[in-house]
Enzyme design. Sequence first.
Site, short mmCIF file in Angstrom:
data_model
loop_
_atom_site.label_atom_id
_atom_site.label_comp_id
_atom_site.label_asym_id
_atom_site.label_seq_id
_atom_site.Cartn_x
_atom_site.Cartn_y
_atom_site.Cartn_z
N ASP A 99 13.34 -1.92 6.65
CA ASP A 99 11.70 -1.66 6.73
C ASP A 99 11.40 -1.65 5.11
O ASP A 99 12.10 -1.16 4.81
CB ASP A 99 11.72 0.09 7.12
CG ASP A 99 10.48 0.37 7.75
OD1 ASP A 99 9.91 0.13 7.31
OD2 ASP A 99 10.14 2.14 8.97
N ASP A 201 6.16 -1.63 5.63
CA ASP A 201 5.22 -0.35 5.69
C ASP A 201 3.65 -0.78 5.19
O ASP A 201 3.64 -1.16 3.96
CB ASP A 201 6.17 0.55 5.29
CG ASP A 201 5.42 1.80 5.41
OD1 ASP A 201 5.07 2.42 6.49
OD2 ASP A 201 5.03 2.92 4.19
N GLU A 243 2.68 -3.88 9.29
CA GLU A 243 1.95 -3.21 9.80
C GLU A 243 0.60 -2.61 9.45
O GLU A 243 0.54 -2.85 8.08
CB GLU A 243 2.38 -1.40 9.30
CG GLU A 243 2.05 -0.35 10.26
CD GLU A 243 1.90 1.50 10.21
OE1 GLU A 243 1.97 2.28 10.60
OE2 GLU A 243 2.91 1.40 8.36
N HIS A 317 7.15 5.62 15.22
CA HIS A 317 7.96 6.86 15.20
C HIS A 317 6.66 7.88 14.76
O HIS A 317 7.26 9.28 14.07
CB HIS A 317 8.55 6.64 13.80
CG HIS A 317 8.43 5.98 12.64
ND1 HIS A 317 7.95 4.58 12.65
CD2 HIS A 317 7.91 6.38 11.71
CE1 HIS A 317 6.48 4.52 12.26
NE2 HIS A 317 7.39 5.38 10.80
N ASP A 318 5.29 7.22 14.99
CA ASP A 318 4.35 7.88 14.21
C ASP A 318 3.80 8.20 15.45
O ASP A 318 2.78 8.70 15.38
CB ASP A 318 3.46 6.14 13.20
CG ASP A 318 4.22 6.69 12.40
OD1 ASP A 318 5.19 7.18 11.49
OD2 ASP A 318 3.42 5.72 11.69
O1 TEU Z 1 2.32 4.83 8.53
C1 TEU Z 1 1.06 4.35 7.91
C2 TEU Z 1 0.21 5.81 8.64
O2 TEU Z 1 -0.82 5.13 8.27
C3 TEU Z 1 0.71 7.13 9.98
O3 TEU Z 1 1.51 7.21 8.18
C4 TEU Z 1 -0.89 7.13 9.31
O4 TEU Z 1 -1.06 8.19 8.51
C5 TEU Z 1 -0.65 8.24 10.69
O5 TEU Z 1 0.60 8.03 11.40
C6 TEU Z 1 -1.70 8.23 11.34
O6 TEU Z 1 -2.08 9.98 11.16
C7 TEU Z 1 3.97 4.40 7.82
C8 TEU Z 1 5.18 5.02 8.51
O7 TEU Z 1 5.12 4.19 9.32
C9 TEU Z 1 4.82 6.07 8.92
O8 TEU Z 1 5.94 6.55 8.88
C10 TEU Z 1 4.04 6.84 6.92
O9 TEU Z 1 4.38 8.18 6.20
C11 TEU Z 1 3.95 6.39 5.84
O10 TEU Z 1 3.51 4.61 6.18
C12 TEU Z 1 3.89 6.51 5.19
O11 TEU Z 1 4.86 5.39 4.20
#
Ligand code: TEU
Length: 544
Positions: A99, A201, A243, A317-318
């Site tokens: 990542d 990311d 992403e 994971h989000d």
């Molecule tokens: O995620 C990007 C992101 O925009 C999400 O966290 C989003 O804000 C949320 O799910 C929407 O409500 C990436 C990673 O996957 C995440 O785990 C990190 O927290 C984020 O970037 C910051 O690095």
Amino acid sequence: KSDTSWWQSATGYQIYPASFADSNGDGIGDIPGIIGKLDYLADLGIGFIWLSPVYASPMVDNGYDIADYRAINPVFGTMADMDRLIAEARARRIGIVMDLVVNHTSDQHPWFRAARADRRSPYRDYYIWRDAPPAKGSPADIEASFGGSAWSRDAQSGDWYFHLFAPEQPDLNWANPALRAEVHAMMNWWLDKGVAGFRMDVIDLIGKQPEAGIVADGPMLHHYLREMHEATHAGRDVVTVGEAWSATPDNAPLYSAPERREVSMVFQFGHVTRFWDQKLGKWKPKAIDWPALKATFATWQNALHGKGWNSLFWGNHDLPRAVSRYGDEGEHRVASAKALASALHLMEGTPYVYQGEEIGMTNAGFASIDQYRDVETLNFHRIQLAEGIVEADFLAGARANSRDNARTPMQWSAAPQAGFSAGTPWIAVNANFPRLNAESDRADPDGVFQHYRRLIALRRDHAIIRHGDFRLLQPDHASLFVYERRLDGECLLVVVNMAAQEMAIPVDAMPAVEGRDLLTGRPVSTRPGNTLAPFAAFAVLQGH
Ligand code: TEU
Ligand code: CA
């Protein structure tokens, strides 16, 4: 087909390290724990692991706040463990995809420490500064993704720095060529170790121009991606996935068209954000409307066919668990997990399985805010309650969409703590583990794991799954997801019932197909009047 890159026939598997397998009983998953599960992953048949961050980090955002890109967080293990993971995975023909979190660092990164300690430090310009907060409503007055202003005051230098996520995650200044060169060197350092590529990311944010109010998809974004490609991946057989929450069917080919030499593919979220509330976003999810969801998939399939490359996923994971969000986590859990897998994995693109999805794991089911650990969920709980949202309403939204839904420990067995840890897990294990776990599911030939295993193998065996074109049938049907793939005189028909009710095969606009289901070998037919059981699915290949 010789034009297939390894990552076009492979399936990825995402590991969220803290929640995968704990080898030493401290309650947190770790790298030795992952190594212990490589045979399980090899049996599933995956081609690469996307490893969420394991770098040195104060863990404000579970590792998405990196303090040293070339060190491993001791809680996850050592660099020797990491080298062993890369080697042991490779011995099983599994690549490790790191990542790459370079939109921001941790505020504990030596670059940021130096930047805030001294205005004349060469690292000052690695970050984005202002001597006063922006005027309310001016272009630079931007909101952070985790709530609050994207500008925070640095007490040390008295200036304001920019952060699109938590204040402990200051954004890097990609306009600075020295910063870009450092990132490229760090990427090459990992590639030289033998990693198989990077998941990048929030990469669509690196071209930001905060003073102009531009956050995603900035004017220099594609220049930076091409420069990165030339400086790092060029000449190496790696996979890169960016992403990009802002990606659209129109601009996604700009990232992934091979001749543009940027990235292999992007993660786009069209099927996710389509069902969020205009105002309250993920905290007030809408019900899934299958005709709209199918149309979204069809648009993306057709937008990238022959132009770029899709990634395919239900969860990460989000995001909430696939069965809980799109299927049925109750009576039809197993059938719906399999139906969702079939619908996704038989499209064009590289599929990603999020840990636990292959056994049909469900949302966390947390009832109180104390059970949550996620910085985003805890921030918005505070913010929305202050704005007058009733707590029960917030908790309902969190139960549906909090990132912690996907972060409860992997359920390996019916042993205490689901066999995840000999200690107390950092976040609670889902109460359903005694009946929902890898050991029991995997032993069932009709279980979820064996179904994923077959789908993953089918992609390797059939060019039509990798490269066939895509046509959505029955677009308006409220619950049948039906599509056709075609390649070189072959036709693959996929029929999935996404409803908890029995569904009749429609009389109109269905090709007449009699054959055997590719997945189960059972005879199937599209003769009108035939019915599909709740969450039943089949795929028939013709003309070979
Ligand atoms: O995620 C990007 C992101 O925009 C999400 O966290 C989003 O804000 C949320 O799910 C929407 O409500 C990436 C990673 O996957 C995440 O785990 C990190 O927290 C984020 O970037 C910051 O690095
Ligand atoms: Ca541990």
